[in-house]
Scaffold this motif. Structure first.
Motif, short mmCIF file in Angstrom:
data_model
loop_
_atom_site.label_atom_id
_atom_site.label_comp_id
_atom_site.label_asym_id
_atom_site.label_seq_id
_atom_site.Cartn_x
_atom_site.Cartn_y
_atom_site.Cartn_z
N GLY A 48 0.54 101.91 -66.37
CA GLY A 48 -0.07 101.42 -65.15
C GLY A 48 -1.02 100.25 -65.29
N PRO A 49 -1.98 100.14 -64.36
CA PRO A 49 -2.82 98.96 -64.22
C PRO A 49 -3.61 98.54 -65.46
N SER A 56 2.97 96.86 -63.58
CA SER A 56 1.89 97.09 -62.61
C SER A 56 0.51 96.76 -63.19
N ASN A 58 -2.95 95.29 -63.86
CA ASN A 58 -3.89 94.68 -62.90
C ASN A 58 -3.49 94.97 -61.46
N ASN A 59 -2.76 96.06 -61.25
CA ASN A 59 -2.29 96.45 -59.92
C ASN A 59 -1.47 95.35 -59.24
N ARG A 60 -0.59 94.72 -60.04
CA ARG A 60 0.34 93.73 -59.46
C ARG A 60 1.33 94.47 -58.58
N ARG A 61 1.10 94.42 -57.31
CA ARG A 61 1.98 95.14 -56.37
C ARG A 61 2.88 94.11 -55.70
N THR A 65 7.79 95.86 -57.89
CA THR A 65 7.05 97.01 -58.42
C THR A 65 6.67 98.04 -57.36
N TYR A 69 4.55 102.66 -57.09
CA TYR A 69 3.40 103.22 -56.38
C TYR A 69 3.80 104.47 -55.57
N ASP A 94 0.35 105.92 -55.81
CA ASP A 94 -0.63 104.86 -56.07
C ASP A 94 -1.17 104.87 -57.49
N GLU A 95 -0.46 105.55 -58.41
CA GLU A 95 -0.74 105.48 -59.85
C GLU A 95 0.53 104.97 -60.50
N PRO A 96 0.71 103.65 -60.56
CA PRO A 96 2.00 103.06 -60.91
C PRO A 96 2.35 103.10 -62.40
#
Length: 194
Positions: A48-49, A56, A58-61, A65, A69, A94-96
């Motif tokens: 994950g982040p 994912s 840095n929370n690249r949504r 991807t 999530y 929301d935990e990718p």
């Protein structure tokens, strides 16, 4: 006789534990051409982040991807170069996190696999993430599917005698993440990618 897909709860294991637990399980893909399956013999965990090697990070949504999530037990396919690769979404919404399936030992439908991916040596049929998807007919159309029902699912299989761990493969430009020992494989299995 069809084996029963694993329950949704199986995929809710912590990502590293899931990557190990998948070893020996059977990945099944049903298509109009027939059924193919194989024992999972190699996986990689992506955390994950905070994992520079994860899509994912840095929370690249992004559109690609987005499925990461979602809930655990969904299929995350993506294209790398010309190959489709298959990952299992892990952790929670929301935990990718995800687990890449790197290699399989063919089980059912070997003739169909060889038709899709002709090789001289059987050990080269599914000993890599792009090889196994081509042999099994796994495509980008499988993106977002659940693994608890056909056409793509995982069943129980055999428990490996010994699981090895080491660095993940092909992630050289990811700083310290390239050294994390988050690749797992069945010791001595000839279908492990390397």
């Amino acid at each position: 006789m069809r084996l029963e897909p694993l329950e949704k709860e199986f995929y809710q294991l912590p990502t590293i534990d899931l990557a190990k637990a998948l070893l020996g399980c059977i990945l099944v893909k049903e298509t109009e051409e027939g059924i193919t399956s194989g024992y999972i013999v190699e996986t990689e965990a992506y955390m994950g982040p905070h994992d520079r090697a994860a899509h994912s990070f840095n929370n690249r949504r992004t559109k690609r991807t987005e499925i990461m999530y979602g809930e655990a037990g969904l299929v995350y396919t993506y294209t790398m170069h010309t190959h489709c690769l298959i990952n299992i979404v892990s952790c929670g919404v929301d935990e990718p996190h995800a687990v890449l399936i790197r290699a399989l030992e063919p089980h059912e439908g070997v003739d169909l696999m060889l038709k899709r991916r002709p090789v001289d040596k059987l050990k080269n049929l599914t000993n890599g993430p792009g090889k196994l998807t081509k042999a099994m007919g796994i495509t980008m159309e499988d993106y977002g599917r659940t693994l608890i029902a056909p056409p793509i699912y995982i069943t129980s299989g055999i428990t490996p005698e010994e699981i090895m761990e080491g660095k993940r493969i092909g992630i050289e430009n990811t700083g310290e993440a390239r050294d994390y020992p988050w690749r797992f494989w069945v010791k001595g299995n000839p279908y492990v990618s390397r």
